[in-house]
Design an enzyme around this catalytic site. Structure first.
Site, PDB file in Angstrom:
ATOM      1  N   GLY A  10      -4.664  -4.364  -3.667  1.00 28.99           N
ATOM      2  CA  GLY A  10      -5.648  -3.305  -3.898  1.00 28.99           C
ATOM      3  C   GLY A  10      -4.864  -2.093  -4.341  1.00 28.99           C
ATOM      4  O   GLY A  10      -4.136  -1.517  -3.552  1.00 28.99           O
ATOM      5  N   HIS A  11      -4.948  -1.761  -5.625  1.00 30.22           N
ATOM      6  CA  HIS A  11      -4.148  -0.666  -6.179  1.00 30.22           C
ATOM      7  C   HIS A  11      -5.060   0.478  -6.599  1.00 30.22           C
ATOM      8  O   HIS A  11      -5.997   0.276  -7.382  1.00 30.22           O
ATOM      9  CB  HIS A  11      -3.318  -1.174  -7.371  1.00 30.22           C
ATOM     10  N   LYS A  14       1.817   1.899  -5.207  1.00 28.63           N
ATOM     11  CA  LYS A  14       2.363   1.306  -6.445  1.00 28.63           C
ATOM     12  C   LYS A  14       1.441   1.575  -7.626  1.00 28.63           C
ATOM     13  O   LYS A  14       1.884   1.866  -8.731  1.00 28.63           O
ATOM     14  CB  LYS A  14       2.547  -0.216  -6.266  1.00 28.63           C
ATOM     15  N   ASP A  71       0.807  -1.220   0.000  1.00 29.39           N
ATOM     16  CA  ASP A  71       0.000   0.000   0.000  1.00 29.39           C
ATOM     17  C   ASP A  71       0.842   1.274   0.000  1.00 29.39           C
ATOM     18  O   ASP A  71       0.448   2.293   0.562  1.00 29.39           O
ATOM     19  CB  ASP A  71      -0.973   0.010   1.199  1.00 29.39           C
ATOM     20  N   GLN A  74       1.807  -6.350  -3.419  1.00 25.83           N
ATOM     21  CA  GLN A  74       2.401  -6.544  -2.085  1.00 25.83           C
ATOM     22  C   GLN A  74       3.743  -5.802  -2.032  1.00 25.83           C
ATOM     23  O   GLN A  74       3.865  -4.788  -2.694  1.00 25.83           O
ATOM     24  CB  GLN A  74       2.546  -8.038  -1.730  1.00 25.83           C
TER      25      GLN A  74
HETATM   26  P1  GDP Z   1      -0.791   0.192  -3.573  1.00 28.54           P
HETATM   27  O1  GDP Z   1      -1.389  -1.062  -3.078  1.00 28.54           O
HETATM   28  O2  GDP Z   1       0.683   0.271  -3.329  1.00 28.54           O
HETATM   29  O3  GDP Z   1      -1.126   0.506  -5.008  1.00 28.54           O
HETATM   30  O4  GDP Z   1      -1.437   1.377  -2.696  1.00 28.54           O
HETATM   31  P2  GDP Z   1      -2.991   1.513  -2.242  1.00 28.54           P
HETATM   32  O5  GDP Z   1      -3.778   1.996  -3.398  1.00 28.54           O
HETATM   33  O6  GDP Z   1      -3.471   0.294  -1.555  1.00 28.54           O
HETATM   34  O7  GDP Z   1      -2.854   2.583  -1.103  1.00 28.54           O
HETATM   35  C1  GDP Z   1      -2.353   3.852  -1.330  1.00 28.54           C
HETATM   36  C2  GDP Z   1      -3.420   4.880  -0.903  1.00 28.54           C
HETATM   37  O8  GDP Z   1      -2.815   6.140  -0.766  1.00 28.54           O
HETATM   38  C3  GDP Z   1      -4.515   5.071  -1.944  1.00 28.54           C
HETATM   39  O9  GDP Z   1      -5.691   5.426  -1.299  1.00 28.54           O
HETATM   40  C4  GDP Z   1      -3.983   6.212  -2.783  1.00 28.54           C
HETATM   41  O10 GDP Z   1      -4.998   6.960  -3.443  1.00 28.54           O
HETATM   42  C5  GDP Z   1      -3.327   7.051  -1.722  1.00 28.54           C
HETATM   43  N1  GDP Z   1      -2.152   7.812  -2.189  1.00 28.54           N
HETATM   44  C6  GDP Z   1      -1.176   7.418  -3.039  1.00 28.54           C
HETATM   45  N2  GDP Z   1      -0.235   8.370  -3.130  1.00 28.54           N
HETATM   46  C7  GDP Z   1      -0.610   9.373  -2.304  1.00 28.54           C
HETATM   47  C8  GDP Z   1      -0.028  10.640  -1.947  1.00 28.54           C
HETATM   48  O11 GDP Z   1       1.039  11.033  -2.404  1.00 28.54           O
HETATM   49  N3  GDP Z   1      -0.739  11.391  -1.037  1.00 28.54           N
HETATM   50  C9  GDP Z   1      -1.917  10.994  -0.502  1.00 28.54           C
HETATM   51  N4  GDP Z   1      -2.510  11.784   0.374  1.00 28.54           N
HETATM   52  N5  GDP Z   1      -2.478   9.820  -0.824  1.00 28.54           N
HETATM   53  C10 GDP Z   1      -1.840   9.021  -1.716  1.00 28.54           C
HETATM   54  P1  IMO Z   2      -0.956  -4.298  -2.194  1.00 24.53           P
HETATM   55  O1  IMO Z   2      -0.551  -4.847  -3.529  1.00 24.53           O
HETATM   56  C1  IMO Z   2      -0.868  -4.724   2.155  1.00 24.53           C
HETATM   57  C2  IMO Z   2      -0.782  -8.814   3.724  1.00 24.53           C
HETATM   58  C3  IMO Z   2      -1.984  -9.288   4.508  1.00 24.53           C
HETATM   59  C4  IMO Z   2      -1.311 -10.257   5.464  1.00 24.53           C
HETATM   60  C5  IMO Z   2      -0.234 -10.909   4.599  1.00 24.53           C
HETATM   61  C6  IMO Z   2      -0.651 -12.243   3.995  1.00 24.53           C
HETATM   62  O2  IMO Z   2      -2.248  -3.554  -2.216  1.00 24.53           O
HETATM   63  O3  IMO Z   2       0.170  -3.529  -1.573  1.00 24.53           O
HETATM   64  P2  IMO Z   2      -2.274 -12.923   1.997  1.00 24.53           P
HETATM   65  O4  IMO Z   2      -3.744 -12.714   1.817  1.00 24.53           O
HETATM   66  O5  IMO Z   2      -1.430 -12.333   0.913  1.00 24.53           O
HETATM   67  O6  IMO Z   2      -1.934 -14.363   2.262  1.00 24.53           O
HETATM   68  O7  IMO Z   2      -1.920 -12.140   3.368  1.00 24.53           O
HETATM   69  O8  IMO Z   2       0.017  -9.978   3.557  1.00 24.53           O
HETATM   70  N1  IMO Z   2      -1.077  -8.293   2.362  1.00 24.53           N
HETATM   71  C7  IMO Z   2      -1.046  -7.002   2.043  1.00 24.53           C
HETATM   72  N2  IMO Z   2      -0.851  -5.899   2.800  1.00 24.53           N
HETATM   73  N3  IMO Z   2      -1.038  -4.592   0.822  1.00 24.53           N
HETATM   74  C8  IMO Z   2      -1.212  -5.689   0.036  1.00 24.53           C
HETATM   75  O9  IMO Z   2      -1.251  -5.616  -1.310  1.00 24.53           O
HETATM   76  C9  IMO Z   2      -1.274  -6.957   0.648  1.00 24.53           C
HETATM   77  N4  IMO Z   2      -1.456  -8.219   0.184  1.00 24.53           N
HETATM   78  C10 IMO Z   2      -1.315  -9.015   1.246  1.00 24.53           C
HETATM   79  O10 IMO Z   2      -2.604  -8.232   5.181  1.00 24.53           O
HETATM   80  O11 IMO Z   2      -0.648  -9.546   6.475  1.00 24.53           O
HETATM   81 MG    MG Z   3      -2.902  -1.710  -1.763  1.00 26.00          MG
END
Ligand code: GDP
Ligand code: IMO
Ligand code: MG
Length: 434
Positions: free
Chosen positions: A40-41, A16, A13, A223
């Site tokens: 979850g991207h 990416k 998170d 991840q």
């Molecule tokens: P990923 O799994 O690495 O793609 O990241 P996620 O989408 O799960 O989580 C990142 C969260 O932070 C999302 O809600 C994005 O919209 C938000 N986000 C990403 N970059 C920034 C930033 O520079 N500032 C803020 N405030 N939010 C951001």
């Molecule tokens: P993105 O791509 C954050 C964590 C779960 C748990 C561990 C194992 O959005 O960054 P799993 O279901 O993969 O067997 O769970 O990994 N986990 C993540 N945490 N972002 C993710 O994906 C994750 N995918 C798995 O919370 O701790």
């Molecule tokens: Mg994510």
């Protein structure tokens, strides 16, 4: 440079998705190489928010071919639902290509993920309960069912029968659950075939054909480094290899092809699920609460509150090594804006064999040491000014620039992007990336 990998340097998170989206603009192929719908991207573009679990974040550009590589585990229902969601928003999904060698997540994987977590009790991993671990376990045990098996009803039925013979016994006798109905499952999975068949292809050949003609290929990690099965905080990890080497295996390219490896790093740290976290802020800590609320740190996928902490430069240095990072893309700098003093964990204190505590600069390889590691912080002045509208590095407040330069110094590789808000356009591009 034709091939770029995007990888998370923390526990996921980091943002990416937004960088895959940004760099997709100048790519021809965007490839997911591992993980499944545990990811979850988020992409925020033109005021719209899009959350993707399986489809590569390059889908928004009509000239990009999104690819789900052999290293991904696919729940076909989730994929179809995601495609429907995208089509409903007017996004053409016909271009998606799906590796025939990718493994299927089956209902028993999901069921086993749920019951095994329950059986672990307080030792649970806190998985996303999507069946990821059990699906990769079957792949390694060579009893997995692959996407290509959907194309031959007889083979699919044979493999399903073999799998259910064992899984139903385990579900019923170990976990006291109802066995799964073979005919219903067979019919359901075969019903996915017409929708998926036109997308199934030899993605390895596709990627190499593009690379050989100088096309740009972007590999999107899911991840992150410290959730890597081999290099993460085992057992509190996922069951695939998100590190850059995983792109080679999960897409079918050799390391020589990778030119640019971008480590996406949040300006602080979060973790969702169980496991050690040396720079974690204790529950109820005011800064921790601020990071969660300002940063909206709730799982994209499961809605769980993410555990907050300061940036950990020990982890970042380790991530630079594990992934051969060429650069760092920093996100969420805006979230730190109101904080008067910002801390960075620059080393750990760990129990010394001769008693007392000693300083450790590197990431501990031994779990007992990691569990006891205490953060050693360096404190930097905060900038206490909003940065959301900044577009040039030189226009950031001096203290924010110093924070970025400090991170660069710790990492030993340049910071090439700084994100100052969730939208595509809230990205400061540094000269090194331009
Ligand atoms: P990923 O799994 O690495 O793609 O990241 P996620 O989408 O799960 O989580 C990142 C969260 O932070 C999302 O809600 C994005 O919209 C938000 N986000 C990403 N970059 C920034 C930033 O520079 N500032 C803020 N405030 N939010 C951001
Ligand atoms: P993105 O791509 C954050 C964590 C779960 C748990 C561990 C194992 O959005 O960054 P799993 O279901 O993969 O067997 O769970 O990994 N986990 C993540 N945490 N972002 C993710 O994906 C994750 N995918 C798995 O919370 O701790
Ligand atoms: Mg994510």
């Amino acid at each position: 440079m034709p091939a770029t990998v995007i990888v998370g340097t923390q526990w996921g998170d980091e943002g990416k998705g937004r960088f895959t989206d940004l760099l997709s603009k100048e790519s021809e192929l965007v490839v997911r190489y591992q993980g499944g719908h545990n990811a979850g991207h988020t992409i925020v573009a033109d005021g719209e928010v899009l959350q993707l679990q399986l489809v590569p974040s390059g889908i928004l550009y009509p000239y990009v071919v999104p690819v789900i590589g052999n290293g991904v585990v696919v729940d076909p229902k989730v994929l179809i639902d995601e495609l429907d969601m995208l089509e409903g928003r007017g996004i053409d999904t016909q271009r998606l290509r799906l590796s025939g060698n990718a493994h299927l997540i089956m209902p028993y994987h999901q069921e086993l993920d749920m019951v095994s977590e329950r059986f672990l009790g307080k030792n649970k991993l806190g998985t996303t309960k999507r069946g990821i671990g059990p699906a990769y376990a079957d792949k390694a045990a060579r009893v997995g069912i692959r996407i290509q098996d959907l194309l031959d009803e007889k083979i699919f039925a044979e493999k399903l029968d073999l799998a259910l013979r064992e899984k139903n016994q385990v579900l019923a006798k170990v976990y006291n659950r109802l066995p799964l109905d073979r005919d219903e499952l067979l019919e359901r999975y075969l019903s996915y075939r017409p929708r998926l068949e036109p997308m199934i292809c030899d993605t390895v050949a596709l990627i190499h054909d593009e690379l050989e003609t100088g096309k740009r290929v972007l590999f999107e990690g899911a991840q992150a480094t410290f959730l890597d099965l081999d290099h993460g905080t085992y057992p509190f990890v996922t069951s695939s290899n998100p590190t850059a080497g995983g792109a080679c295996i999960g897409a079918g390219v050799g390391p020589r092809h990778l030119d640019r490896i971008i480590g996406v790093t949040k300006a602080y740290t979060t973790r969702v699920g169980s496991g050690p976290f040396p720079a974690e802020l204790a529950e109820g800590d005011a800064v921790g609460d601020l990071l969660v609320e300002r940063g909206h740190e709730y799982g994209t996928n499961t809605g769980r509150r993410r555990r907050p902490g300061w940036l950990d430069a020990v982890m970042l240095r380790h991530a630079v090594r594990l992934n051969s990072l060429t650069e760092v893309a920093l996100t969420k700098l805006d979230v730190l804006s109101p904080i008067p003093e910002v801390k960075v964990c620059v080393a750990y204190e760990v129990p010394s064999p001769s008693g007392g505590w000693e300083r450790l600069e590197g990431f501990p390889y031994h779990q007992s040491v990691l569990h006891k590691a205490r953060p050693v912080y360096e404190t930097l002045p905060g900038w206490q000014a909003e940065v959301e509208t900044v577009t040039e590095f030189d226009d950031l407040p001096p203290a924010a620039r110093d924070y970025v330069r400090f991170i660069e110094q710790c990492a030993g590789v340049p910071v090439s992007y700084v994100a100052v808000g969730p939208s595509r356009e809230q990205t400061v591009v540094l000269p090194v990336a331009a």
